[in-house]
Write a protein that holds these residues in place. Sequence first.
Motif, short mmCIF file in Angstrom:
data_model
loop_
_atom_site.label_atom_id
_atom_site.label_comp_id
_atom_site.label_asym_id
_atom_site.label_seq_id
_atom_site.Cartn_x
_atom_site.Cartn_y
_atom_site.Cartn_z
N SER A 122 0.80 -1.22 0.00
CA SER A 122 0.00 0.00 0.00
C SER A 122 0.83 1.27 0.00
O SER A 122 0.36 2.31 -0.48
CB SER A 122 -0.96 0.01 1.20
N ARG A 138 -8.91 -1.74 -7.53
CA ARG A 138 -8.61 -2.16 -6.15
C ARG A 138 -9.75 -3.04 -5.65
O ARG A 138 -10.91 -2.66 -5.74
CB ARG A 138 -8.47 -0.94 -5.24
N VAL A 141 -7.79 -4.80 0.78
CA VAL A 141 -6.51 -4.57 1.46
C VAL A 141 -6.29 -5.70 2.46
O VAL A 141 -7.19 -6.03 3.24
CB VAL A 141 -6.49 -3.21 2.19
N VAL A 156 -2.35 -4.24 -1.12
CA VAL A 156 -3.57 -3.96 -1.86
C VAL A 156 -3.69 -5.03 -2.94
O VAL A 156 -2.77 -5.23 -3.73
CB VAL A 156 -3.53 -2.55 -2.51
#
Length: 182
Positions: A122, A138, A141, A156
């Motif tokens: 990230s 995306r 996470v 990510v």
Amino acid sequence: MIELRAFTETDVSLILDWITTEEDMLLWSGTTFRWPLDAAQLAAMATEPDRRSWTAIDPRTGAAVGHVSLLVDPRHRTGRLGRIVTAPSARGQGLGARLVDAALGVAFDELRLHRVGLGVYSHNTTALRLYERSGFVREGVLRDVTSVNGSWWSSVEMGMLEHERPQRTPPGIPPGIAPAAH
């Protein structure tokens, strides 16, 4: 323009020259390898049966300027893009985008994959922007997945489906890329 050729054991020394710290290694490959990175670990990479790996060559000079790979699951028509690195002398010239586009050309046009995913730490904002400009979305996470010198790095997860790939002309061969050899 760049040309891609299959990565071989003779390219191992290039990666060792370009990846000089544990942090560089982790940014490049996640936790796949152990530090210190050595020739034996990289030579094994050249023989992974489901991985296609390429060395990028500058056709004007013949110099190796980058590396990219794609781990393929043909049964499920998926791939995982990774191990993207450029030679220090070639950084900041748009080579990363050309490497990603070339690998996506192989993934979607040649291999007819449905999905390509990747993971990026990230804090690697340059890579995140590159992948988003290339069409990756995306997806989530993974928090605190890697401990580096007392700090936790989050990852990510990003992905692209075949119908989400930005159109190229001609298909699979972005401007400035020679067809991938394998």
